[in-house]
Design an enzyme around this catalytic site. Structure first.
Site, PDB file in Angstrom:
ATOM      1  N   GLU A 135       3.150  -0.495   4.221  1.00 10.75           N
ATOM      2  CA  GLU A 135       2.829   0.895   3.866  1.00 10.75           C
ATOM      3  C   GLU A 135       4.147   1.502   3.389  1.00 10.75           C
ATOM      4  O   GLU A 135       4.970   1.945   4.182  1.00 10.75           O
ATOM      5  CB  GLU A 135       2.273   1.657   5.072  1.00 10.75           C
ATOM      6  N   HIS A 160       0.829  -1.210   0.000  1.00  6.53           N
ATOM      7  CA  HIS A 160       0.000   0.000   0.000  1.00  6.53           C
ATOM      8  C   HIS A 160       0.860   1.257   0.000  1.00  6.53           C
ATOM      9  O   HIS A 160       2.045   1.211   0.281  1.00  6.53           O
ATOM     10  CB  HIS A 160      -0.872   0.039   1.263  1.00  6.53           C
TER      11      HIS A 160
END
Length: 116
Positions: A81, A16
């Site tokens: 992330e 992500h």
């Protein structure tokens, strides 16, 4: 999760880009269902490779038992992330150094596999 669980995969990695209202937030973090075990080991290896290879701010390994992809998968699972799209410096790296992120994640996987 069902697709991953039925695939025969050894690990699950969700990749992500982070975002925050505060444009100064930056860096890489890797999420796990809980600390301890193979998922945390995988997360640490991937996190270290990204931080060191791309000179990212190290936001650490974080527990996120509320995330379905971490909770419902039967194999070690992490959510990476990579960087903040809301931060100019991080966004630049995402646009122009994407292959380096991919290579760092790959190296993190192979580092972890040696320790499993």
């Amino acid at each position: 999760c069902a697709t991953a669980n039925n695939s025969g995969a050894d690990i699950f990695i969700s990749i992500h880009c982070n975002s925050a209202a505060n444009a100064s937030a930056k860096g890489t973090e890797t999420l796990v269902y809980s600390t301890g075990g193979k998922a945390e080991l995988l997360a640490k290896c991937i996190q270290a490779q990204i931080v060191n290879s791309l000179n990212m701010v190290d936001r650490g390994i974080k527990e996120r038992p509320d995330l379905c992809v971490l909770r419902e998968t039967s194999m070690p699972a992490v959510l990476v992330e990579t960087a903040f799209i809301s931060n100019e410096e991080d966004a630049y790296k995402l646009m122009y150094r994407l292959k380096e992120f991919a290579n760092a994640i790959s190296r993190g996987i192979t580092d972890a596999e040696k320790l499993f």
